[in-house]
Design a protein around this motif. Structure first.
Motif, PDB file in Angstrom:
ATOM      1  N   ARG A 187       0.419  -4.432  -2.150  1.00 29.90           N
ATOM      2  CA  ARG A 187       0.559  -4.887  -3.526  1.00 29.90           C
ATOM      3  C   ARG A 187       1.530  -6.062  -3.621  1.00 29.90           C
ATOM      4  O   ARG A 187       1.929  -6.449  -4.706  1.00 29.90           O
ATOM      5  CB  ARG A 187       1.069  -3.744  -4.417  1.00 29.90           C
ATOM      6  CG  ARG A 187       0.146  -2.532  -4.419  1.00 29.90           C
ATOM      7  CD  ARG A 187       0.662  -1.471  -5.374  1.00 29.90           C
ATOM      8  NE  ARG A 187      -0.089  -0.240  -5.242  1.00 29.90           N
ATOM      9  CZ  ARG A 187      -1.126   0.099  -5.978  1.00 29.90           C
ATOM     10  NH1 ARG A 187      -1.556  -0.709  -6.903  1.00 29.90           N
ATOM     11  NH2 ARG A 187      -1.743   1.235  -5.785  1.00 29.90           N
TER      12      ARG A 187
ATOM     13  N   GLY B 108       3.757  -1.694 -10.697  1.00 27.42           N
ATOM     14  CA  GLY B 108       2.397  -2.082 -11.071  1.00 27.42           C
ATOM     15  C   GLY B 108       1.528  -0.899 -11.448  1.00 27.42           C
ATOM     16  O   GLY B 108       0.660  -1.021 -12.313  1.00 27.42           O
ATOM     17  N   THR B 109       1.754   0.248 -10.824  1.00 25.73           N
ATOM     18  CA  THR B 109       0.934   1.432 -11.069  1.00 25.73           C
ATOM     19  C   THR B 109       1.835   2.658 -11.091  1.00 25.73           C
ATOM     20  O   THR B 109       2.185   3.203 -10.046  1.00 25.73           O
ATOM     21  CB  THR B 109      -0.142   1.616  -9.972  1.00 25.73           C
ATOM     22  OG1 THR B 109      -0.839   0.384  -9.792  1.00 25.73           O
ATOM     23  CG2 THR B 109      -1.115   2.721 -10.346  1.00 25.73           C
ATOM     24  N   ARG B 110       2.227   3.108 -12.274  1.00 23.92           N
ATOM     25  CA  ARG B 110       3.204   4.191 -12.398  1.00 23.92           C
ATOM     26  C   ARG B 110       2.671   5.538 -11.934  1.00 23.92           C
ATOM     27  O   ARG B 110       3.439   6.462 -11.685  1.00 23.92           O
ATOM     28  CB  ARG B 110       3.676   4.305 -13.849  1.00 23.92           C
ATOM     29  CG  ARG B 110       4.527   3.134 -14.309  1.00 23.92           C
ATOM     30  CD  ARG B 110       5.067   3.367 -15.707  1.00 23.92           C
ATOM     31  NE  ARG B 110       5.798   4.623 -15.834  1.00 23.92           N
ATOM     32  CZ  ARG B 110       7.059   4.805 -15.449  1.00 23.92           C
ATOM     33  NH1 ARG B 110       7.732   3.795 -14.886  1.00 23.92           N
ATOM     34  NH2 ARG B 110       7.650   5.962 -15.598  1.00 23.92           N
ATOM     35  N   ASP B 111       1.342   5.669 -11.824  1.00 23.19           N
ATOM     36  CA  ASP B 111       0.780   6.963 -11.443  1.00 23.19           C
ATOM     37  C   ASP B 111       0.278   6.971  -9.997  1.00 23.19           C
ATOM     38  O   ASP B 111      -0.593   7.764  -9.645  1.00 23.19           O
ATOM     39  CB  ASP B 111      -0.345   7.357 -12.393  1.00 23.19           C
ATOM     40  CG  ASP B 111      -1.509   6.369 -12.387  1.00 23.19           C
ATOM     41  OD1 ASP B 111      -1.362   5.306 -11.752  1.00 23.19           O
ATOM     42  OD2 ASP B 111      -2.548   6.667 -13.006  1.00 23.19           O
ATOM     43  N   ASP B 112       0.827   6.093  -9.149  1.00 21.81           N
ATOM     44  CA  ASP B 112       0.454   6.075  -7.745  1.00 21.81           C
ATOM     45  C   ASP B 112       1.160   7.242  -7.044  1.00 21.81           C
ATOM     46  O   ASP B 112       2.361   7.198  -6.780  1.00 21.81           O
ATOM     47  CB  ASP B 112       0.858   4.743  -7.109  1.00 21.81           C
ATOM     48  CG  ASP B 112       0.298   4.582  -5.702  1.00 21.81           C
ATOM     49  OD1 ASP B 112       0.464   5.498  -4.884  1.00 21.81           O
ATOM     50  OD2 ASP B 112      -0.319   3.533  -5.439  1.00 21.81           O
TER      51      ASP B 112
END
Length: 355
Positions: free
Chosen positions: A22, A57-61
């Protein structure tokens, strides 16, 4: 390059990491290589930074959440800052569990965070949930064994270590801790086998350093001081941040008094320095204070002897490296031995090694 999934293991904390690249200009291979380097060299802050950049970028990773939780749990254990870092590990693990409530690794990491805070009832309950979700989670099996070990239940501890090794014969946490258990039980051949396996299969500097430190203790118990010196120097060269290695180095150096290896004041200063280094890494390292108690009992310095006896007793209940039985035995040793020393007025009897 070996895959990171299911491989990341460090001081009782394992998590599978497979993060999509990322970062600008950074390929997947570069990212995985960097994470592998963070793991092998113990750069826990680097792991957290990489995970948090993904989460921006993606809080639920889930993978990134578990990476951060793992690093914080390791920081709590290795850095002896259990409460603060344990809470952060639980925070990240809970975020992962909100997304995937039965995630075995998230449950295991949360359980380990409870364990390093000595919240054993919560730890065991959460380990059981992790194992219900994945009965082959070898690290959860080993972690649960370690929790029993710290509580003084060595029968259950060995059972879970062996179950873990049946799933993964080269599991680092289980090999190290079953070796420690065997050392305490004077099962030297079994301990040596586990330590040698760990030494040749692990790529992690911390595990290898601790393997050599325990091997040095084994060799010292066998009175093989020449090889014990080699082993402890290898341990410290690999990772100078293992406090018990400095205590072991001091114990081995103490044999210089018996072997007439040099002026007493020189040997005394070296041992004091090793103990001070251990305490700088872990202020509650009761074994370091006990080393100094034995040192000054031996040289007849009653004032320092009594000072370090007091500090050792104060540290025992705060020292998370000690199990319940070890705490009891060490306290008994210090309290009973000081009575004997005082009864001789001169205080010139060296104590035995409580380890």
């Amino acid at each position: 390059m070996k895959t990171f999934l299911g491989v990341l293991v460090a001081l009782g904390v394992v998590v599978g990491i497979f993060l999509l690249w990322r970062f600008a200009g950074e390929s997947r291979a570069q990212l995985l290589k960097a994470l592998q380097s963070d793991f092998d060299t113990g750069d826990l802050d680097g792991m957290i930074t990489r995970a948090d950049r993904v989460l921006e970028g993606t809080r639920d990773d889930v993978d990134a959440l578990l990476a951060a939780a793992t690093a914080y749990a390791m920081k709590g254990s290795v850095g002896f800052a259990e409460r603060e870092n344990g809470a952060k590990a639980i925070e990240y693990a809970d975020r992962a569990l909100q997304i995937s409530p039965d995630h075995s690794e998230a449950l295991r990491i949360k359980a380990y965070a409870f364990e390093i805070q000595e919240r054993y009832e919560e730890a065991h309950a959460t380990y059981d949930k992790a194992l219900a979700s994945n009965p082959l989670n070898f690290q959860a099996l080993s972690n649960k064994g370690h929790a029993y070990d710290l509580q003084g239940n060595h029968i259950e501890a060995e059972k879970f270590y062996q179950r873990s090794l049946q799933v993964n014969p080269t599991g680092e946490h289980a090999l190290l801790n079953v070796a420690r258990l065997y050392l305490r039980q004077n099962k030297f051949p079994e301990a040596k086998t586990a330590l040698e396996t760990l030494g040749v299969t692990s790529q992690n500097v911390r595990f290898r350093a601790e393997a050599y430190q325990n091997l040095a203790e084994l060799l010292r118990a066998e009175m093989n001081y020449a090889e014990a010196k080699v082993a402890i120097e290898m341990s410290i060269e690999l990772d100078p941040a293992v406090p018990q290695a400095w205590v072991t180095r001091g114990r081995i150096r103490m044999m210089g008094f018996l072997d007439d290896e040099g002026p007493e004041e020189v040997i005394e200063a070296e041992i004091q320095g090793y103990a001070d280094k251990a305490v700088s890494l872990n202020p509650n390292q009761a074994a370091a204070y006990t080393l100094l108690y034995d040192l000054y009992s031996g040289v007849g310095d009653t004032a320092k002897r009594d000072l370090y006896k007091k500090r050792a007793l104060e540290a025992i209940d705060k020292d998370i490296t000690l199990g319940q039985q070890e705490r009891t035995a060490l306290r008994s040793y210090l309290e009973s031995e000081i009575t004997v020393v005082e009864s001789h007025e001169g205080g010139d009897e060296a104590g035995s090694d409580p380890r």
